[in-house]
Write a protein that holds these residues in place. Structure first.
Motif, short mmCIF file in Angstrom:
data_model
loop_
_atom_site.label_atom_id
_atom_site.label_comp_id
_atom_site.label_asym_id
_atom_site.label_seq_id
_atom_site.Cartn_x
_atom_site.Cartn_y
_atom_site.Cartn_z
N VAL A 15 0.63 -1.38 -0.03
CA VAL A 15 -0.14 -0.04 0.03
C VAL A 15 1.02 1.54 0.26
CG1 VAL A 15 -1.84 -1.53 1.20
CG2 VAL A 15 0.06 -0.37 2.59
N LEU A 57 -4.87 2.54 -1.57
CA LEU A 57 -5.07 2.85 -0.07
C LEU A 57 -5.49 1.32 -0.04
CD1 LEU A 57 -6.10 4.48 2.24
CD2 LEU A 57 -9.03 4.14 1.37
N ALA A 58 -6.24 0.31 -0.10
CA ALA A 58 -6.18 -1.11 0.08
C ALA A 58 -5.48 -2.03 -0.23
CB ALA A 58 -7.47 -2.17 -0.25
N GLY A 59 -4.47 -2.05 -1.35
CA GLY A 59 -2.83 -2.59 -1.41
C GLY A 59 -3.95 -3.65 -2.25
N ARG A 118 -6.98 -2.51 3.82
CA ARG A 118 -5.59 -1.34 4.42
C ARG A 118 -4.66 -2.04 5.51
NH1 ARG A 118 -2.36 3.12 2.77
NH2 ARG A 118 -1.50 4.04 4.58
N ASN A 136 -3.31 -5.54 5.41
CA ASN A 136 -1.96 -5.90 4.67
C ASN A 136 -0.76 -4.83 5.15
OD1 ASN A 136 -2.60 -6.93 1.82
ND2 ASN A 136 -3.62 -5.01 1.50
N GLU A 157 -0.08 4.93 9.60
CA GLU A 157 -0.54 4.78 8.27
C GLU A 157 -1.84 4.77 8.27
OE1 GLU A 157 0.53 5.69 5.13
OE2 GLU A 157 2.30 5.68 6.76
#
Length: 465
Positions: free
Chosen positions: A114, A212-214, A247, A250, A263
């Protein structure tokens, strides 16, 4: 298309960079060591005439692309040229070659899955600026995806690339989409061959979601039709998964707890912006890139620290606790007023006063003399001035004049002079009678006598000393 595929005169083919369903990208070199990227459209054009619909559409869209570069943007690749290849009669677009990795590569090891919040906001702003730049001249990109956004290592900017789908007809787009590898970024209406300004907005939302989420909301599993259909149905019907939960998963095993907490502080306005971009109905998204860029700018300003310029939120569900902020500001104001009440008397004694012209407190230039001393000096000065004025006006201001008069002698002086004259004359007469000398001889003798007398006096004077 082989590696020795000829593009056109003066434009050398240095080999394929990547190949996709809607065309291939080659590395080119023009006029010596000037590198460029050439986008080839897979549908050939055999008749370069306005009677050919494909050729006419190609020229119309190329004209729009040229308008994009009238005022260049640092976030949009520059279009250098376009035309028909000498071999195969394929339409092509020549673009500047951007040195740097693609967004998709920045999500692969050794990088994190991310983006950091700071870098995510940078991508959101610069990519929105790129879409606004294109949409202002009515140019739809049609293929916005993470592999078409590069990080320029020379300028540190994110640049939107590859306007291949922008110059295709609807039939060409349908054929390309069925074989394209970027179905994860395509808006629901694209599966019907439509391309709107809101289509680019949807793909923009997918990119931000991925950073944002990966991962994208509906990942493609395999290259078969089953996997592609599953992705297409997800965009058409399914709800977008929770990006913040992905997110957290990850990041949980990759960073320390302090970094994880930091983060996970993603601005609320950014989450709402992504949600609006990913609406199924194009009418519920941002109308164009200009509106999107304005929303991003407003969000960045609203999230800046101590910013009270506007109380209006970009989105209806977003709100700030202004009452708490006002209470905190009120407490700080009261504290400052109490400190000012203590410092004001001290400042007055030190000769510090408020200067309205400059709006600051400044030290006065004059000396701070006690009042009694000042009054005593002033009274002494007044007495001195009065005394001098009195003496000046008391003495009459008269002018003495001297009259023209004859010299005056007393009778005694006159008589004495006459007596001396008669005495000298009698002596002369006596000498003359005694010596029977003439008047001339008498004068000579008198003169000699006087000289002898002077010499005797001189000798006597010298004899004394």
């Amino acid at each position: 298309m082989s590696e020795i595929f000829t593009i056109t005169e003066g434009l050398q083919n240095l080999g394929a960079l990547k190949t996709g369903g809607q065309g291939s990208v080659y590395k080119g070199m023009r006029m010596g060591p000037i590198y460029s990227a050439i986008k080839l459209i897979p549908t050939p054009i055999y008749v370069e005439d306005d009677s050919d619909k494909n050729y006419r559409n190609f020229l119309n869209e190329v004209t729009k692309l040229q308008q994009v570069n009238i005022h260049p943007s640092p976030n949009v690749v520059k279009i250098l040229s376009s035309g028909i290849t000498d071999s195969g009669s394929f339409p092509y677009i020549e673009m500047e070659y951007i040195e740097g990795p693609e967004l998709g590569e920045l999500l692969l090891p050794p990088h994190q899955k991310v983006f950091t919040v700071k870098e995510l906001l940078k991508v959101a702003e610069q990519l929105a600026a790129a879409l606004a730049h294109c949409h202002q001249v009515d140019v739809k990109h049609g293929d916005v995806k993470s592999n078409n956004v590069k990080y320029n290592i020379q300028t540190a900017n994110y640049v939107l690339l590859d306007f291949g789908l922008a110059i295709m007809s609807e039939e060409q787009r349908r054929t390309s989409i069925r074989h394209a590898g970027a179905i994860e970024f395509m808006a629901p209406e694209q599966h019907e061959g439509k391309m709107l300004l809101q289509t680019d907005i949807y793909s923009y939302g997918i990119i931000l979601y991925e950073l944002l989420a990966g991962q994208v909301p509906f990942p493609l599993e395999g290259n078969g039709d089953t996997g592609r259909n599953s992705v297409m149905i997800g965009h058409l019907e399914k709800e977008i998964p929770d990006a913040m939960a992905l997110r957290k998963n990850n990041l949980a095993n990759a960073v320390q707890d302090e970094v994880l907490i930091s983060e996970m502080q993603v601005p609320h306005w950014l989450l709402k912006l992504i949600e609006r971009c990913l609406q199924k109905d194009p009418a519920e998204r941002f109308a164009n890139g200009m509106e999107l860029y304005k929303a991003v700018t407003n969000g960045l300003i609203s999230s800046a620290p101590l910013n009270f310029q506007s109380t209006e939120s970009t989105f209806p569900n977003e709100s700030l606790n202004f009452e708490a902020l006002k209470g905190e500001a009120r407490q700080k104001t009261e504290k400052l007023e109490n400190e000012l009440a203590i410092l004001k008397p001290l400042a007055f004694k030190a000769g510090i006063k408020y200067n309205e012209a400059s709006g600051k407190y400044q030290q006065e230039d004059y000396l701070n003399i006690p009042r009694k001393v000042f009054l005593g000096c002033a009274a002494a000065c007044l007495i001195l001035i009065a005394f001098l004025s009195y003496n000046f006006f008391k003495t009459p201001n008269t002018v003495v004049t001297t009259a023209q008069t004859t010299p005056y002698e007393s009778p005694f002086i006159t008589y004495n002079k006459q007596y001396q004259q008669r005495l000298v004359k009698a002596r002369e007469d006596s000498i003359r009678t005694a010596k029977m000398l003439s008047p001339e001889q008498v004068k000579i003798a008198e003169k000699a006598r006087k000289q002898n007398g002077k010499q005797k006096k001189k000798k006597k004077f010298l004899g004394i000393f």
